[in-house]
Design a protein around this motif. Structure first.
Motif, PDB file in Angstrom:
ATOM      1  N   SER A 211     -41.950 -52.285  84.206  1.00 41.01           N
ATOM      2  CA  SER A 211     -43.164 -52.499  83.423  1.00 41.01           C
ATOM      3  C   SER A 211     -44.425 -52.189  84.222  1.00 41.01           C
ATOM      4  O   SER A 211     -45.492 -51.953  83.642  1.00 41.01           O
ATOM      5  N   GLY A 212     -44.298 -52.232  85.544  1.00 36.89           N
ATOM      6  CA  GLY A 212     -45.447 -51.962  86.395  1.00 36.89           C
ATOM      7  C   GLY A 212     -46.383 -53.141  86.574  1.00 36.89           C
ATOM      8  O   GLY A 212     -47.418 -53.019  87.240  1.00 36.89           O
ATOM      9  N   SER A 213     -46.050 -54.283  86.016  1.00 37.02           N
ATOM     10  CA  SER A 213     -46.931 -55.447  86.119  1.00 37.02           C
ATOM     11  C   SER A 213     -46.789 -56.111  87.482  1.00 37.02           C
ATOM     12  O   SER A 213     -45.710 -56.084  88.090  1.00 37.02           O
ATOM     13  N   PRO A 214     -47.862 -56.730  87.994  1.00 37.47           N
ATOM     14  CA  PRO A 214     -47.756 -57.464  89.256  1.00 37.47           C
ATOM     15  C   PRO A 214     -46.686 -58.553  89.205  1.00 37.47           C
ATOM     16  O   PRO A 214     -45.957 -58.773  90.170  1.00 37.47           O
ATOM     17  N   GLY A 215     -46.572 -59.220  88.053  1.00 33.58           N
ATOM     18  CA  GLY A 215     -45.558 -60.260  87.921  1.00 33.58           C
ATOM     19  C   GLY A 215     -44.156 -59.710  87.990  1.00 33.58           C
ATOM     20  O   GLY A 215     -43.259 -60.329  88.573  1.00 33.58           O
ATOM     21  N   GLY A 216     -43.952 -58.540  87.388  1.00 30.75           N
ATOM     22  CA  GLY A 216     -42.635 -57.915  87.439  1.00 30.75           C
ATOM     23  C   GLY A 216     -42.245 -57.520  88.842  1.00 30.75           C
ATOM     24  O   GLY A 216     -41.091 -57.706  89.259  1.00 30.75           O
ATOM     25  N   LEU A 217     -43.191 -56.984  89.591  1.00 31.44           N
ATOM     26  CA  LEU A 217     -42.937 -56.620  90.988  1.00 31.44           C
ATOM     27  C   LEU A 217     -42.609 -57.855  91.812  1.00 31.44           C
ATOM     28  O   LEU A 217     -41.643 -57.871  92.582  1.00 31.44           O
ATOM     29  N   HIS A 218     -43.404 -58.906  91.642  1.00 31.78           N
ATOM     30  CA  HIS A 218     -43.191 -60.141  92.394  1.00 31.78           C
ATOM     31  C   HIS A 218     -41.819 -60.746  92.082  1.00 31.78           C
ATOM     32  O   HIS A 218     -41.065 -61.133  92.988  1.00 31.78           O
ATOM     33  N   SER A 219     -41.473 -60.784  90.811  1.00 34.34           N
ATOM     34  CA  SER A 219     -40.185 -61.351  90.420  1.00 34.34           C
ATOM     35  C   SER A 219     -39.021 -60.535  90.962  1.00 34.34           C
ATOM     36  O   SER A 219     -38.004 -61.096  91.384  1.00 34.34           O
ATOM     37  N   TRP A 220     -39.159 -59.203  90.963  1.00 29.27           N
ATOM     38  CA  TRP A 220     -38.096 -58.362  91.522  1.00 29.27           C
ATOM     39  C   TRP A 220     -37.886 -58.675  92.999  1.00 29.27           C
ATOM     40  O   TRP A 220     -36.744 -58.786  93.471  1.00 29.27           O
ATOM     41  N   LEU A 221     -38.966 -58.820  93.738  1.00 21.74           N
ATOM     42  CA  LEU A 221     -38.836 -59.091  95.165  1.00 21.74           C
ATOM     43  C   LEU A 221     -38.158 -60.443  95.403  1.00 21.74           C
ATOM     44  O   LEU A 221     -37.280 -60.554  96.271  1.00 21.74           O
ATOM     45  N   LEU A 222     -38.546 -61.454  94.659  1.00 18.91           N
ATOM     46  CA  LEU A 222     -37.906 -62.758  94.830  1.00 18.91           C
ATOM     47  C   LEU A 222     -36.441 -62.693  94.437  1.00 18.91           C
ATOM     48  O   LEU A 222     -35.573 -63.284  95.103  1.00 18.91           O
ATOM     49  N   TYR A 223     -36.143 -61.977  93.364  1.00 16.97           N
ATOM     50  CA  TYR A 223     -34.749 -61.782  92.969  1.00 16.97           C
ATOM     51  C   TYR A 223     -33.960 -61.085  94.067  1.00 16.97           C
ATOM     52  O   TYR A 223     -32.813 -61.445  94.350  1.00 16.97           O
ATOM     53  N   GLY A 224     -34.547 -60.066  94.691  1.00 14.34           N
ATOM     54  CA  GLY A 224     -33.837 -59.305  95.708  1.00 14.34           C
ATOM     55  C   GLY A 224     -33.318 -60.175  96.840  1.00 14.34           C
ATOM     56  O   GLY A 224     -32.183 -59.988  97.312  1.00 14.34           O
ATOM     57  N   ALA A 225     -34.115 -61.125  97.286  1.00 12.53           N
ATOM     58  CA  ALA A 225     -33.670 -62.016  98.360  1.00 12.53           C
ATOM     59  C   ALA A 225     -32.441 -62.806  97.932  1.00 12.53           C
ATOM     60  O   ALA A 225     -31.486 -62.993  98.705  1.00 12.53           O
ATOM     61  N   GLU A 226     -32.444 -63.259  96.693  1.00 12.42           N
ATOM     62  CA  GLU A 226     -31.295 -64.009  96.158  1.00 12.42           C
ATOM     63  C   GLU A 226     -30.064 -63.111  96.062  1.00 12.42           C
ATOM     64  O   GLU A 226     -28.946 -63.516  96.394  1.00 12.42           O
ATOM     65  N   ALA A 227     -30.260 -61.884  95.620  1.00  9.01           N
ATOM     66  CA  ALA A 227     -29.132 -60.964  95.457  1.00  9.01           C
ATOM     67  C   ALA A 227     -28.508 -60.602  96.801  1.00  9.01           C
ATOM     68  O   ALA A 227     -27.277 -60.512  96.915  1.00  9.01           O
ATOM     69  N   TYR A 228     -29.321 -60.399  97.819  1.00  8.86           N
ATOM     70  CA  TYR A 228     -28.761 -60.064  99.137  1.00  8.86           C
ATOM     71  C   TYR A 228     -27.976 -61.235  99.717  1.00  8.86           C
ATOM     72  O   TYR A 228     -26.968 -61.035 100.398  1.00  8.86           O
ATOM     73  N   ALA A 229     -28.438 -62.446  99.442  1.00 10.64           N
ATOM     74  CA  ALA A 229     -27.672 -63.616  99.888  1.00 10.64           C
ATOM     75  C   ALA A 229     -26.324 -63.666  99.178  1.00 10.64           C
ATOM     76  O   ALA A 229     -25.285 -63.954  99.792  1.00 10.64           O
ATOM     77  N   ALA A 230     -26.314 -63.360  97.876  1.00 15.36           N
ATOM     78  CA  ALA A 230     -25.048 -63.330  97.128  1.00 15.36           C
ATOM     79  C   ALA A 230     -24.160 -62.200  97.633  1.00 15.36           C
ATOM     80  O   ALA A 230     -22.929 -62.340  97.683  1.00 15.36           O
ATOM     81  N   GLY A 231     -24.746 -61.084  98.026  1.00 22.19           N
ATOM     82  CA  GLY A 231     -23.969 -59.981  98.582  1.00 22.19           C
ATOM     83  C   GLY A 231     -23.309 -60.337  99.901  1.00 22.19           C
ATOM     84  O   GLY A 231     -22.190 -59.888 100.188  1.00 22.19           O
ATOM     85  N   ALA A 232     -23.977 -61.165 100.689  1.00 25.22           N
ATOM     86  CA  ALA A 232     -23.359 -61.626 101.938  1.00 25.22           C
ATOM     87  C   ALA A 232     -22.170 -62.527 101.650  1.00 25.22           C
ATOM     88  O   ALA A 232     -21.144 -62.473 102.340  1.00 25.22           O
ATOM     89  N   GLU A 233     -22.290 -63.349 100.612  1.00 22.70           N
ATOM     90  CA  GLU A 233     -21.176 -64.224 100.238  1.00 22.70           C
ATOM     91  C   GLU A 233     -19.961 -63.420  99.778  1.00 22.70           C
ATOM     92  O   GLU A 233     -18.826 -63.883  99.880  1.00 22.70           O
ATOM     93  N   ALA A 234     -20.192 -62.212  99.271  1.00 24.48           N
ATOM     94  CA  ALA A 234     -19.099 -61.369  98.782  1.00 24.48           C
ATOM     95  C   ALA A 234     -18.441 -60.549  99.885  1.00 24.48           C
ATOM     96  O   ALA A 234     -17.495 -59.808  99.615  1.00 24.48           O
ATOM     97  N   SER A 235     -18.894 -60.682 101.111  1.00 22.67           N
ATOM     98  CA  SER A 235     -18.341 -59.893 102.207  1.00 22.67           C
ATOM     99  C   SER A 235     -16.876 -60.213 102.440  1.00 22.67           C
ATOM    100  O   SER A 235     -16.453 -61.379 102.370  1.00 22.67           O
ATOM    101  N   PRO A 236     -16.062 -59.200 102.731  1.00 18.56           N
ATOM    102  CA  PRO A 236     -14.661 -59.477 103.083  1.00 18.56           C
ATOM    103  C   PRO A 236     -14.530 -60.318 104.350  1.00 18.56           C
ATOM    104  O   PRO A 236     -13.475 -60.911 104.577  1.00 18.56           O
ATOM    105  N   LEU A 237     -15.589 -60.402 105.137  1.00 14.67           N
ATOM    106  CA  LEU A 237     -15.563 -61.279 106.300  1.00 14.67           C
ATOM    107  C   LEU A 237     -15.361 -62.731 105.914  1.00 14.67           C
ATOM    108  O   LEU A 237     -14.807 -63.526 106.684  1.00 14.67           O
ATOM    109  N   ARG A 238     -15.817 -63.079 104.733  1.00 11.17           N
ATOM    110  CA  ARG A 238     -15.698 -64.468 104.282  1.00 11.17           C
ATOM    111  C   ARG A 238     -14.254 -64.899 104.118  1.00 11.17           C
ATOM    112  O   ARG A 238     -13.940 -66.085 104.122  1.00 11.17           O
ATOM    113  N   ARG A 239     -13.371 -63.930 103.944  1.00 12.66           N
ATOM    114  CA  ARG A 239     -11.965 -64.268 103.688  1.00 12.66           C
ATOM    115  C   ARG A 239     -11.025 -63.642 104.721  1.00 12.66           C
ATOM    116  O   ARG A 239      -9.839 -63.578 104.518  1.00 12.66           O
ATOM    117  N   SER A 240     -11.616 -63.155 105.805  1.00 11.06           N
ATOM    118  CA  SER A 240     -10.783 -62.502 106.823  1.00 11.06           C
ATOM    119  C   SER A 240     -10.264 -63.501 107.837  1.00 11.06           C
ATOM    120  O   SER A 240     -10.719 -64.634 107.906  1.00 11.06           O
TER     121      SER A 240
END
Length: 240
Positions: A211-240
């Motif tokens: 959308s190009g809105s400042p709020g949309g950009l801000h929300s995407w960035l905050l979401y990204g931090a959460e998603a990368y944390a979830a991606g770390a939880e999905a690492s095969p290292l967690r079950r190796s």
């Protein structure tokens, strides 16, 4: 004097603390699990899981086991082709990012689009987008690598500069950035799985970014931090 636009994003409310916490969590996971010697097989497993998750987000209906055994449907096969060559593109991304992006699309789009469209921008506007992404990947910045990865991902996913498979390309380049900038040098986290786990939020926040809105950009960035944390939880290292 040039402006460090990526670094400016870190000053948005909550962004710096969110990404610092996520990076700390990734570092701790890689360090603690890495006390046992990691193997190329774990990297390969992470790439496979990432390919499957990225394919599902692109519309694939193949299961992880189907992808593991036979390659899955056409979308999954495209994602697997990308993952098989992805890490060889790390040095290319560092010095010739547009060439790396073109190669990722050429791998993903093989057999789906005309040969003369592989790795090429759809039009002049798309070419401008790719140049902007290339500049973002080569410009000096004090911004965390995770922020750079998130912004490049969203820029590619929402602008759709290629004729096909733009989501797969965006998520593959995101993983490349995390490897090239030292967040996850052995590519053991699975950021694509983080997005798949948070699919509703992922798709909603990409729309907000588009959308190009400042709020949309801000929300995407905050979401990204959460998603990368979830991606770390999905690492095969967690079950190796």
């Amino acid at each position: 004097m040039s402006t460090d636009r990526m670094a400016e994003l870190v000053s948005l409310e909550g962004v710096a603390s969110a990404y610092a916490a996520t990076r700390d969590g990734i570092d701790a996971m890689l360090r603690d699990r890495g006390l046992r010697k990691t193997s190329p097989e774990l990297t390969a497993e992470s790439l496979l899981r990432g390919a499957h998750a990225s394919a599902v987000l692109e519309g694939s209906v193949s299961t992880l086991e189907e992808v593991r055994e036979s390659g899955g449907d056409a979308i999954a096969q495209a994602a697997v082709r990308v993952s098989a060559e992805l890490l060889s593109l790390v040095p290319v991304l560092r010095t010739q990012p547009l060439r790396a992006l073109a190669r990722v699309h050429a791998l993903a789009g093989l057999g789906s689009v005309a040969d003369d469209e592989l790795g090429r921008p759809r039009n002049a506007e798309a070419a401008t987008t790719l140049r902007e992404v290339g500049n973002a990947l080569t410009a000096p910045t004090s911004a965390p690598a995770l922020v750079v990865a998130a912004m490049v991902h969203a820029g590619l996913a929402t602008a759709s500069p290629f004729a096909s498979h733009n989501g797969i390309v965006a998520r593959a380049v995101e993983r490349l950035v995390l490897v090239a900038r030292g967040v996850d040098e052995k590519s053991l986290t699975v950021p694509e799985a983080g997005h798949a786990f948070l699919r509703r939020e992922y798709e909603s926040n990409l729309r907000g970014f588009a959308s190009g809105s400042p709020g949309g950009l801000h929300s995407w960035l905050l979401y990204g931090a959460e998603a990368y944390a979830a991606g770390a939880e999905a690492s095969p290292l967690r079950r190796s």
